[in-house]
Write a protein that holds these residues in place. Structure first.
Motif, PDB file in Angstrom:
ATOM      1  N   ALA A 156       0.830  -1.206   0.000  1.00 46.86           N
ATOM      2  CA  ALA A 156       0.000   0.000   0.000  1.00 46.86           C
ATOM      3  C   ALA A 156       0.865   1.257   0.000  1.00 46.86           C
ATOM      4  CB  ALA A 156      -0.919  -0.006   1.212  1.00 46.86           C
ATOM      5  N   ASN A 157       2.106   1.143   0.468  1.00 48.20           N
ATOM      6  CA  ASN A 157       3.026   2.282   0.491  1.00 48.20           C
ATOM      7  C   ASN A 157       3.964   2.305  -0.714  1.00 48.20           C
ATOM      8  OD1 ASN A 157       2.021   3.531   2.757  1.00 48.20           O
ATOM      9  ND2 ASN A 157       3.305   2.385   4.155  1.00 48.20           N
ATOM     10  N   GLY A 158       3.608   1.586  -1.756  1.00 48.13           N
ATOM     11  CA  GLY A 158       4.385   1.612  -2.992  1.00 48.13           C
ATOM     12  C   GLY A 158       5.541   0.632  -2.992  1.00 48.13           C
ATOM     13  N   ASP A 159       6.371   0.758  -4.001  1.00 54.49           N
ATOM     14  CA  ASP A 159       7.538  -0.111  -4.153  1.00 54.49           C
ATOM     15  C   ASP A 159       8.561   0.160  -3.061  1.00 54.49           C
ATOM     16  OD1 ASP A 159       6.441  -1.186  -6.445  1.00 54.49           O
ATOM     17  OD2 ASP A 159       7.578   0.123  -7.792  1.00 54.49           O
ATOM     18  N   LEU A 160       9.385  -0.857  -2.785  1.00 56.77           N
ATOM     19  CA  LEU A 160      10.480  -0.696  -1.828  1.00 56.77           C
ATOM     20  C   LEU A 160      11.558   0.166  -2.467  1.00 56.77           C
ATOM     21  CD1 LEU A 160      10.847  -4.403  -0.617  1.00 56.77           C
ATOM     22  CD2 LEU A 160       9.355  -2.619   0.280  1.00 56.77           C
ATOM     23  N   VAL A 161      12.045   1.152  -1.712  1.00 64.47           N
ATOM     24  CA  VAL A 161      13.073   2.034  -2.255  1.00 64.47           C
ATOM     25  C   VAL A 161      14.361   2.015  -1.436  1.00 64.47           C
ATOM     26  CG1 VAL A 161      11.461   3.575  -3.421  1.00 64.47           C
ATOM     27  CG2 VAL A 161      12.126   4.061  -1.066  1.00 64.47           C
ATOM     28  N   GLY A 162      14.331   1.415  -0.239  1.00 62.12           N
ATOM     29  CA  GLY A 162      15.540   1.366   0.576  1.00 62.12           C
ATOM     30  C   GLY A 162      15.378   0.479   1.789  1.00 62.12           C
ATOM     31  N   VAL A 163      16.510   0.097   2.364  1.00 60.84           N
ATOM     32  CA  VAL A 163      16.564  -0.725   3.568  1.00 60.84           C
ATOM     33  C   VAL A 163      16.534   0.201   4.774  1.00 60.84           C
ATOM     34  CG1 VAL A 163      18.066  -2.277   4.892  1.00 60.84           C
ATOM     35  CG2 VAL A 163      17.857  -2.554   2.412  1.00 60.84           C
ATOM     36  N   LYS A 164      15.689  -0.101   5.752  1.00 63.62           N
ATOM     37  CA  LYS A 164      15.582   0.738   6.944  1.00 63.62           C
ATOM     38  C   LYS A 164      16.147   0.025   8.176  1.00 63.62           C
ATOM     39  CE  LYS A 164      12.418   3.783   9.296  1.00 63.62           C
ATOM     40  NZ  LYS A 164      12.724   5.115   8.826  1.00 63.62           N
ATOM     41  N   SER A 165      15.561  -1.119   8.564  1.00 65.57           N
ATOM     42  CA  SER A 165      16.008  -1.815   9.777  1.00 65.57           C
ATOM     43  C   SER A 165      15.481  -3.250   9.777  1.00 65.57           C
ATOM     44  CB  SER A 165      15.523  -1.082  11.034  1.00 65.57           C
ATOM     45  OG  SER A 165      14.107  -1.097  11.099  1.00 65.57           O
ATOM     46  N   ALA A 166      15.930  -4.009  10.752  1.00 65.47           N
ATOM     47  CA  ALA A 166      15.452  -5.381  10.933  1.00 65.47           C
ATOM     48  C   ALA A 166      15.479  -5.697  12.413  1.00 65.47           C
ATOM     49  CB  ALA A 166      16.325  -6.370  10.163  1.00 65.47           C
ATOM     50  N   ARG A 167      14.600  -6.600  12.814  1.00 62.56           N
ATOM     51  CA  ARG A 167      14.624  -7.048  14.209  1.00 62.56           C
ATOM     52  C   ARG A 167      14.096  -8.467  14.298  1.00 62.56           C
ATOM     53  NH1 ARG A 167       9.877  -3.755  17.410  1.00 62.56           N
ATOM     54  NH2 ARG A 167       8.136  -4.623  16.263  1.00 62.56           N
ATOM     55  N   LEU A 168      14.592  -9.191  15.298  1.00 61.29           N
ATOM     56  CA  LEU A 168      14.168 -10.556  15.559  1.00 61.29           C
ATOM     57  C   LEU A 168      13.267 -10.531  16.783  1.00 61.29           C
ATOM     58  CD1 LEU A 168      14.458 -13.529  14.723  1.00 61.29           C
ATOM     59  CD2 LEU A 168      16.380 -13.690  16.298  1.00 61.29           C
ATOM     60  N   VAL A 169      12.036 -10.974  16.614  1.00 56.58           N
ATOM     61  CA  VAL A 169      11.067 -11.003  17.705  1.00 56.58           C
ATOM     62  C   VAL A 169      10.975 -12.445  18.183  1.00 56.58           C
ATOM     63  CG1 VAL A 169       8.682 -10.564  18.367  1.00 56.58           C
ATOM     64  CG2 VAL A 169       9.807  -9.074  16.705  1.00 56.58           C
ATOM     65  N   ASP A 170      11.181 -12.653  19.474  1.00 60.53           N
ATOM     66  CA  ASP A 170      11.167 -13.984  20.082  1.00 60.53           C
ATOM     67  C   ASP A 170      10.044 -14.017  21.112  1.00 60.53           C
ATOM     68  OD1 ASP A 170      11.767 -16.473  21.082  1.00 60.53           O
ATOM     69  OD2 ASP A 170      13.777 -15.959  21.737  1.00 60.53           O
ATOM     70  N   ARG A 171       9.107 -14.941  20.926  1.00 60.36           N
ATOM     71  CA  ARG A 171       7.967 -15.012  21.832  1.00 60.36           C
ATOM     72  C   ARG A 171       7.896 -16.404  22.460  1.00 60.36           C
ATOM     73  NH1 ARG A 171       2.289 -14.818  19.218  1.00 60.36           N
ATOM     74  NH2 ARG A 171       3.769 -15.172  17.600  1.00 60.36           N
ATOM     75  N   ASN A 172       7.777 -16.444  23.761  1.00 59.48           N
ATOM     76  CA  ASN A 172       7.648 -17.697  24.495  1.00 59.48           C
ATOM     77  C   ASN A 172       6.223 -17.852  24.985  1.00 59.48           C
ATOM     78  OD1 ASN A 172      10.406 -18.457  24.366  1.00 59.48           O
ATOM     79  ND2 ASN A 172      10.860 -16.992  25.973  1.00 59.48           N
ATOM     80  N   THR A 173       5.722 -19.063  24.906  1.00 57.57           N
ATOM     81  CA  THR A 173       4.374 -19.380  25.401  1.00 57.57           C
ATOM     82  C   THR A 173       4.502 -20.443  26.473  1.00 57.57           C
ATOM     83  OG1 THR A 173       3.479 -18.954  23.222  1.00 57.57           O
ATOM     84  CG2 THR A 173       2.081 -20.200  24.729  1.00 57.57           C
ATOM     85  N   GLN A 174       3.814 -20.220  27.580  1.00 62.62           N
ATOM     86  CA  GLN A 174       3.851 -21.185  28.686  1.00 62.62           C
ATOM     87  C   GLN A 174       2.426 -21.569  29.041  1.00 62.62           C
ATOM     88  OE1 GLN A 174       5.763 -19.719  32.206  1.00 62.62           O
ATOM     89  NE2 GLN A 174       5.414 -21.597  33.354  1.00 62.62           N
ATOM     90  N   ASP A 175       2.133 -22.863  28.976  1.00 62.12           N
ATOM     91  CA  ASP A 175       0.820 -23.356  29.387  1.00 62.12           C
ATOM     92  C   ASP A 175       0.719 -23.320  30.900  1.00 62.12           C
ATOM     93  OD1 ASP A 175      -0.060 -23.856  26.798  1.00 62.12           O
ATOM     94  OD2 ASP A 175       0.778 -25.884  26.800  1.00 62.12           O
ATOM     95  N   ILE A 176      -0.476 -23.023  31.388  1.00 64.66           N
ATOM     96  CA  ILE A 176      -0.717 -22.986  32.831  1.00 64.66           C
ATOM     97  C   ILE A 176      -1.712 -24.097  33.162  1.00 64.66           C
ATOM     98  CG2 ILE A 176      -1.662 -21.629  34.746  1.00 64.66           C
ATOM     99  CD1 ILE A 176      -0.811 -19.138  33.109  1.00 64.66           C
ATOM    100  N   GLU A 177      -1.287 -24.967  34.064  1.00 64.49           N
ATOM    101  CA  GLU A 177      -2.147 -26.068  34.475  1.00 64.49           C
ATOM    102  C   GLU A 177      -3.121 -25.549  35.527  1.00 64.49           C
ATOM    103  OE1 GLU A 177      -1.880 -30.359  36.693  1.00 64.49           O
ATOM    104  OE2 GLU A 177      -0.144 -29.654  35.556  1.00 64.49           O
TER     105      GLU A 177
END
Length: 71
Positions: free
Chosen positions: A48-69
């Protein structure tokens, strides 16, 4: 544990985000930047914001899930 690699690009009309679930591990910053630059050069995404014109940033998102008994 769920990981997502978020790639942020400058688009013609603003920020463009591409999310990749369960990325290869490990990835170096140089590998990520090189892949992002290839994506911009190849013009493979439309947004929706048009073609890619440059590299800005990157990030790794790590999500942990814990079941609760419940007792």
């Amino acid at each position: 544990m769920a990981k997502t690699l978020e790639l942020h690009f400058d688009g013609e009309r603003g920020l463009v985000k591409v999310a990749i679930r369960n990325p290869k591990d490990p990835l170096s910053p140089a590998e990520i930047k090189a892949a992002m630059e290839k994506m911009v050069q190849a013009n493979i995404f439309t947004s929706a914001n048009g073609d890619l014109v440059g590299v800005k940033s990157a990030r790794l998102v790590d999500r942990n899930t814990q079941d609760i008994e419940l007792l």
